[in-house]
Design a protein around this motif. Structure first.
Motif, PDB file in Angstrom:
ATOM      1  N   ALA A   2      27.750 -54.372  23.652  1.00 51.53           N
ATOM      2  CA  ALA A   2      29.144 -54.493  23.239  1.00 51.53           C
ATOM      3  C   ALA A   2      29.221 -55.068  21.828  1.00 51.53           C
ATOM      4  CB  ALA A   2      29.895 -55.387  24.219  1.00 51.53           C
ATOM      5  N   GLU A   4      31.144 -57.287  20.645  1.00 50.55           N
ATOM      6  CA  GLU A   4      31.276 -58.743  20.621  1.00 50.55           C
ATOM      7  C   GLU A   4      29.897 -59.410  20.664  1.00 50.55           C
ATOM      8  OE1 GLU A   4      33.030 -56.785  22.665  1.00 50.55           O
ATOM      9  OE2 GLU A   4      35.148 -57.164  22.192  1.00 50.55           O
ATOM     10  N   HIS A 123      31.759 -49.395  16.071  1.00 47.00           N
ATOM     11  CA  HIS A 123      32.368 -49.502  17.402  1.00 47.00           C
ATOM     12  C   HIS A 123      33.603 -48.602  17.506  1.00 47.00           C
ATOM     13  CE1 HIS A 123      33.656 -51.282  21.161  1.00 47.00           C
ATOM     14  NE2 HIS A 123      34.826 -51.556  20.624  1.00 47.00           N
ATOM     15  N   ARG A 132      32.652 -49.380  28.316  1.00 45.23           N
ATOM     16  CA  ARG A 132      33.359 -50.290  27.430  1.00 45.23           C
ATOM     17  C   ARG A 132      34.686 -50.671  28.067  1.00 45.23           C
ATOM     18  NH1 ARG A 132      33.462 -48.335  21.498  1.00 45.23           N
ATOM     19  NH2 ARG A 132      34.635 -46.666  22.447  1.00 45.23           N
TER      20      ARG A 132
END
Length: 172
Positions: A2, A4, A123, A132
């Motif tokens: 991901a 993040e 992304h 996701r």
């Protein structure tokens, strides 16, 4: 992985490269925390203040015709708070102690801001898949102005404030 988690890895690498950093935060331009490495600091509050400062920074460079917003540095008695643009959708805020080398802070902050911008762009460009998580809200950053800059948080025209009359003018 991901976005993040990738951004958090970048923040960890940044803090390892610069030991005088006491915290690092990546946030959306709306003030939502993307990743943080800030022991002892409330990241949600700082992300919201960062978004507000970003809006003021955009307005300041626009009003003074200084081009595109790049960074903002605040110095306090105990150190520095530096904010760097990280593409159109994110911002990087760094906390450094008062003995930090400001030139190095800028160099590393700009590099990490550019890396975070790359991660965010990759992304957004990646095809949507079921792994996701869905995030509610706008799917794109703030709409650009005619000059191509994202709109800031402050109004384009600041209205004049009402000022009550004082002295002899009041009796007229």
């Amino acid at each position: 992985m991901a976005v993040e988690a990738e951004i958090l890895n970048e923040l960890h690498r940044l803090r390892a490269r610069m030991p005088r950093l006491t915290g690092a935060l990546a946030a959306s331009v709306d003030g939502l925390v993307l990743a943080q490495d800030m022991p002892g600091v409330q990241p949600e509050g700082l992300a919201a203040l960062t978004a507000a400062a970003l809006g003021v920074g955009y307005r300041m460079v626009d009003l003074t015709d200084r081009g595109e917003f790049c960074e903002l540095l605040v110095r306090g008695a105990g150190g520095y708070v530096a904010t760097y643009a990280a593409g159109p959708a994110a911002v990087l805020t760094l906390l450094a102690d008062d003995r930090a080398n400001v030139g190095r802070l800028h160099l590393e902050g700009r590099r990490s801001g550019a890396r975070i911008a790359e991660l965010m762009a990759a992304h957004r460009a990646a095809p949507d898949d079921a792994s996701r998580p869905h995030r509610p809200g706008p799917s794109s950053p703030a709409p650009p102005t005619p000059e191509g800059r994202p709109l800031g948080a402050l109004p384009v025209r600041i209205p004049r404030q009402f000022r009550p009359l004082r002295g002899p003018e009041r009796d007229i």
